[in-house]
Design a protein around this motif. Structure first.
Motif, PDB file in Angstrom:
ATOM      1  N   GLU A   1       4.063   1.548  -1.539  1.00  0.00           N
ATOM      2  CA  GLU A   1       4.822   1.373  -2.594  1.00  0.00           C
ATOM      3  C   GLU A   1       3.309   2.113  -4.008  1.00  0.00           C
ATOM      4  O   GLU A   1       3.590   3.050  -4.423  1.00  0.00           O
ATOM      5  CB  GLU A   1       4.959   0.614  -3.383  1.00  0.00           C
ATOM      6  CG  GLU A   1       5.998  -0.082  -2.215  1.00  0.00           C
ATOM      7  CD  GLU A   1       6.670  -1.565  -2.641  1.00  0.00           C
ATOM      8  OE1 GLU A   1       7.832  -1.408  -2.636  1.00  0.00           O
ATOM      9  OE2 GLU A   1       6.068  -2.153  -3.143  1.00  0.00           O
ATOM     10  N   LEU A   2       2.110   1.607  -3.684  1.00  0.00           N
ATOM     11  CA  LEU A   2       1.029   2.565  -4.102  1.00  0.00           C
ATOM     12  C   LEU A   2       0.785   3.849  -3.937  1.00  0.00           C
ATOM     13  O   LEU A   2       0.403   4.665  -5.080  1.00  0.00           O
ATOM     14  CB  LEU A   2      -0.305   1.202  -4.277  1.00  0.00           C
ATOM     15  CG  LEU A   2      -0.414   0.044  -4.617  1.00  0.00           C
ATOM     16  CD1 LEU A   2      -1.438  -1.279  -4.056  1.00  0.00           C
ATOM     17  CD2 LEU A   2      -0.018   0.178  -6.125  1.00  0.00           C
ATOM     18  N   ARG A   3       0.973   4.404  -3.145  1.00  0.00           N
ATOM     19  CA  ARG A   3       0.491   6.137  -2.349  1.00  0.00           C
ATOM     20  C   ARG A   3       1.964   6.741  -2.826  1.00  0.00           C
ATOM     21  O   ARG A   3       1.693   7.470  -3.591  1.00  0.00           O
ATOM     22  CB  ARG A   3      -0.142   5.580  -0.963  1.00  0.00           C
ATOM     23  CG  ARG A   3      -0.066   7.108  -0.259  1.00  0.00           C
ATOM     24  CD  ARG A   3      -0.354   7.092   0.743  1.00  0.00           C
ATOM     25  NE  ARG A   3       0.403   6.689   2.098  1.00  0.00           N
ATOM     26  CZ  ARG A   3       0.932   5.519   2.621  1.00  0.00           C
ATOM     27  NH1 ARG A   3      -0.411   4.714   1.953  1.00  0.00           N
ATOM     28  NH2 ARG A   3       1.583   5.098   3.378  1.00  0.00           N
ATOM     29  N   TYR A   4       2.630   5.982  -3.272  1.00  0.00           N
ATOM     30  CA  TYR A   4       4.192   6.485  -3.522  1.00  0.00           C
ATOM     31  C   TYR A   4       4.205   6.862  -4.784  1.00  0.00           C
ATOM     32  O   TYR A   4       4.578   7.930  -5.645  1.00  0.00           O
ATOM     33  CB  TYR A   4       5.132   6.244  -3.025  1.00  0.00           C
ATOM     34  CG  TYR A   4       6.697   6.557  -3.135  1.00  0.00           C
ATOM     35  CD1 TYR A   4       7.473   7.659  -2.616  1.00  0.00           C
ATOM     36  CD2 TYR A   4       7.072   6.242  -4.684  1.00  0.00           C
ATOM     37  CE1 TYR A   4       7.823   8.723  -3.381  1.00  0.00           C
ATOM     38  CE2 TYR A   4       8.928   6.749  -4.899  1.00  0.00           C
ATOM     39  CZ  TYR A   4       9.262   7.988  -4.551  1.00  0.00           C
ATOM     40  OH  TYR A   4       9.994   8.139  -4.922  1.00  0.00           O
ATOM     41  N   ASP A   5       3.839   6.058  -5.779  1.00  0.00           N
ATOM     42  CA  ASP A   5       3.333   5.933  -6.732  1.00  0.00           C
ATOM     43  C   ASP A   5       2.415   6.941  -7.188  1.00  0.00           C
ATOM     44  O   ASP A   5       2.318   7.603  -8.507  1.00  0.00           O
ATOM     45  CB  ASP A   5       3.277   4.508  -7.892  1.00  0.00           C
ATOM     46  CG  ASP A   5       4.238   3.830  -7.433  1.00  0.00           C
ATOM     47  OD1 ASP A   5       5.058   4.341  -8.154  1.00  0.00           O
ATOM     48  OD2 ASP A   5       3.747   2.746  -7.473  1.00  0.00           O
ATOM     49  N   LEU A   6       1.281   6.826  -6.791  1.00  0.00           N
ATOM     50  CA  LEU A   6       0.279   8.297  -6.678  1.00  0.00           C
ATOM     51  C   LEU A   6       0.568   9.500  -6.608  1.00  0.00           C
ATOM     52  O   LEU A   6       0.557  10.396  -7.745  1.00  0.00           O
ATOM     53  CB  LEU A   6      -0.967   8.110  -6.721  1.00  0.00           C
ATOM     54  CG  LEU A   6      -2.038   6.807  -6.291  1.00  0.00           C
ATOM     55  CD1 LEU A   6      -2.538   6.408  -5.443  1.00  0.00           C
ATOM     56  CD2 LEU A   6      -2.658   6.979  -7.551  1.00  0.00           C
ATOM     57  N   GLU A   7       1.362   9.910  -5.859  1.00  0.00           N
ATOM     58  CA  GLU A   7       1.605  11.151  -5.372  1.00  0.00           C
ATOM     59  C   GLU A   7       3.151  11.308  -6.260  1.00  0.00           C
ATOM     60  O   GLU A   7       3.054  12.554  -6.409  1.00  0.00           O
ATOM     61  CB  GLU A   7       2.441  10.924  -3.888  1.00  0.00           C
ATOM     62  CG  GLU A   7       0.854  10.825  -3.345  1.00  0.00           C
ATOM     63  CD  GLU A   7       1.891  10.779  -1.397  1.00  0.00           C
ATOM     64  OE1 GLU A   7       2.725  10.505  -1.014  1.00  0.00           O
ATOM     65  OE2 GLU A   7       0.532  10.345  -0.306  1.00  0.00           O
ATOM     66  N   ASN A   8       4.114  10.582  -6.964  1.00  0.00           N
ATOM     67  CA  ASN A   8       5.464  10.574  -7.097  1.00  0.00           C
ATOM     68  C   ASN A   8       5.573  10.279  -9.126  1.00  0.00           C
ATOM     69  O   ASN A   8       6.943  10.676  -9.274  1.00  0.00           O
ATOM     70  CB  ASN A   8       6.808  10.214  -5.920  1.00  0.00           C
ATOM     71  CG  ASN A   8       6.585  10.760  -5.155  1.00  0.00           C
ATOM     72  OD1 ASN A   8       6.589  12.003  -4.803  1.00  0.00           O
ATOM     73  ND2 ASN A   8       5.870   9.972  -4.304  1.00  0.00           N
ATOM     74  N   ALA A   9       4.911   9.212  -8.870  1.00  0.00           N
ATOM     75  CA  ALA A   9       4.775   8.601 -10.235  1.00  0.00           C
ATOM     76  C   ALA A   9       4.715   9.858 -11.580  1.00  0.00           C
ATOM     77  O   ALA A   9       4.663  10.848 -11.811  1.00  0.00           O
ATOM     78  CB  ALA A   9       3.971   7.545 -10.815  1.00  0.00           C
TER      79      ALA A   9
ATOM     80  N   ARG B   1       0.770  -1.364   0.067  1.00  0.00           N
ATOM     81  CA  ARG B   1      -0.596  -0.200   0.417  1.00  0.00           C
ATOM     82  C   ARG B   1       0.714   0.944   0.095  1.00  0.00           C
ATOM     83  O   ARG B   1       0.334   2.342  -0.978  1.00  0.00           O
ATOM     84  CB  ARG B   1      -0.941   0.036   1.312  1.00  0.00           C
ATOM     85  CG  ARG B   1      -2.290  -0.752   1.055  1.00  0.00           C
ATOM     86  CD  ARG B   1      -3.346  -0.951   2.179  1.00  0.00           C
ATOM     87  NE  ARG B   1      -2.295  -1.451   3.318  1.00  0.00           N
ATOM     88  CZ  ARG B   1      -3.032  -1.073   4.294  1.00  0.00           C
ATOM     89  NH1 ARG B   1      -4.257  -1.387   4.836  1.00  0.00           N
ATOM     90  NH2 ARG B   1      -2.250  -1.854   5.496  1.00  0.00           N
TER      91      ARG B   1
ATOM     92  N   SER C   1       4.497  11.067 -15.581  1.00  0.00           N
ATOM     93  CA  SER C   1       3.600  11.193 -15.784  1.00  0.00           C
ATOM     94  C   SER C   1       3.672  10.654 -17.189  1.00  0.00           C
ATOM     95  O   SER C   1       5.007  10.887 -17.346  1.00  0.00           O
ATOM     96  CB  SER C   1       2.693  12.781 -16.658  1.00  0.00           C
ATOM     97  OG  SER C   1       3.006  13.411 -17.374  1.00  0.00           O
ATOM     98  N   THR C   2       2.612  10.223 -18.226  1.00  0.00           N
ATOM     99  CA  THR C   2       3.276   9.376 -19.114  1.00  0.00           C
ATOM    100  C   THR C   2       3.628  10.407 -20.206  1.00  0.00           C
ATOM    101  O   THR C   2       4.193   9.461 -21.359  1.00  0.00           O
ATOM    102  CB  THR C   2       1.565   8.698 -19.738  1.00  0.00           C
ATOM    103  OG1 THR C   2       1.406   7.667 -19.048  1.00  0.00           O
ATOM    104  CG2 THR C   2       2.242   8.155 -20.968  1.00  0.00           C
TER     105      THR C   2
END
Length: 228
Positions: A119-127, A117, A129-130
């Protein structure tokens, strides 16, 4: 389609490899495919074409593509390791259905654990964009095209191994990780060419004019399935 060595016209159905020409093909649950089916991918992965030889005709289909294979670590596909019912022998036998010669032609090998969870939260905040990723890839492609101007190739993946080593040799210090692995037997000659192509791609993505030692080390780790 026409046979290049035949004066007559021959019609044959397209293979999946040809349908994926200049695109990508995906094999989910790869060990579930018959060994012969998987190993039939070796020629198009190596040569970028499917060749069918008969007594009086040879037919070649273009088949330059990116192959993505996915596999669970064992037949039961348990969500968590602790839930797995498979013995080590069963797990090893299952993954061995993807042959060594086929894996030798796979540039990048990754083992993925279930995302937490956090890691998923980190991705939403810091990933990224395409659009950001696409822009970086486009810039890398432009660098490789500029380097290969006047040559018959458009990307690092298309350059034959001998020409890659002759025309685009990395600095001697950058070759040390690959040469050491080749000497120890943990890297094949084919794998070295593939790792070199990956190292050039990593350098292009980082806007470097030539692969650094850490590029070749990372490319080697990715080929071996032990990314840093």
């Amino acid at each position: 389609m026409t046979g290049v060595d035949s004066p007559s016209r021959v019609r044959l159905p397209c293979s999946e490899a040809q349908r994926a020409w200049c695109n990508s093909g995906s094999l989910d649950e790869a060990p579930e495919f018959a060994l012969g089916v998987l190993d039939s991918m070796r020629q198009p992965m190596e040569q970028g074409e499917v060749s069918i030889d008969r007594t009086e005709v040879t037919i070649r289909f273009p088949a330059l593509f990116t192959l993505v294979m996915a596999a669970n670590p064992c037949p039961c596909a348990a969500a968590k390791v602790i839930q797995c019912r498979c013995s080590p022998a069963v797990r090893a036998r299952y993954l061995s259905r993807i042959s060594g010669p086929l894996l030798d032609r796979v540039d990048l090998k990754l083992s993925l654990a279930p995302a937490t969870r956090a890691e998923l939260r980190y991705d939403l905040e810091n990933a990224e964009s395409t659009a950001e990723v696409a822009a970086r890839v486009l810039e890398a492609r432009e660098r490789s095209l500029k380097r290969m101007a006047g040559l018959p190739w458009r990307s690092n993946s298309e350059v034959p191994g001998p020409e890659l080593r002759r025309l685009f040799p990395p600095p001697p210090e950058s070759l040390l990780p690959l040469e050491a692995a080749l000497q120890s037997g943990t890297l094949s000659a084919r794998g070295m060419d593939r790792a070199l192509r990956t190292a050039w791609t990593l350098a292009d993505l980082s806007s470097r004019d030539t692969p650094a030692p850490w590029d070749t080390a990372e490319a080697l780790a990715l080929w071996q399935g032990h990314p840093t």
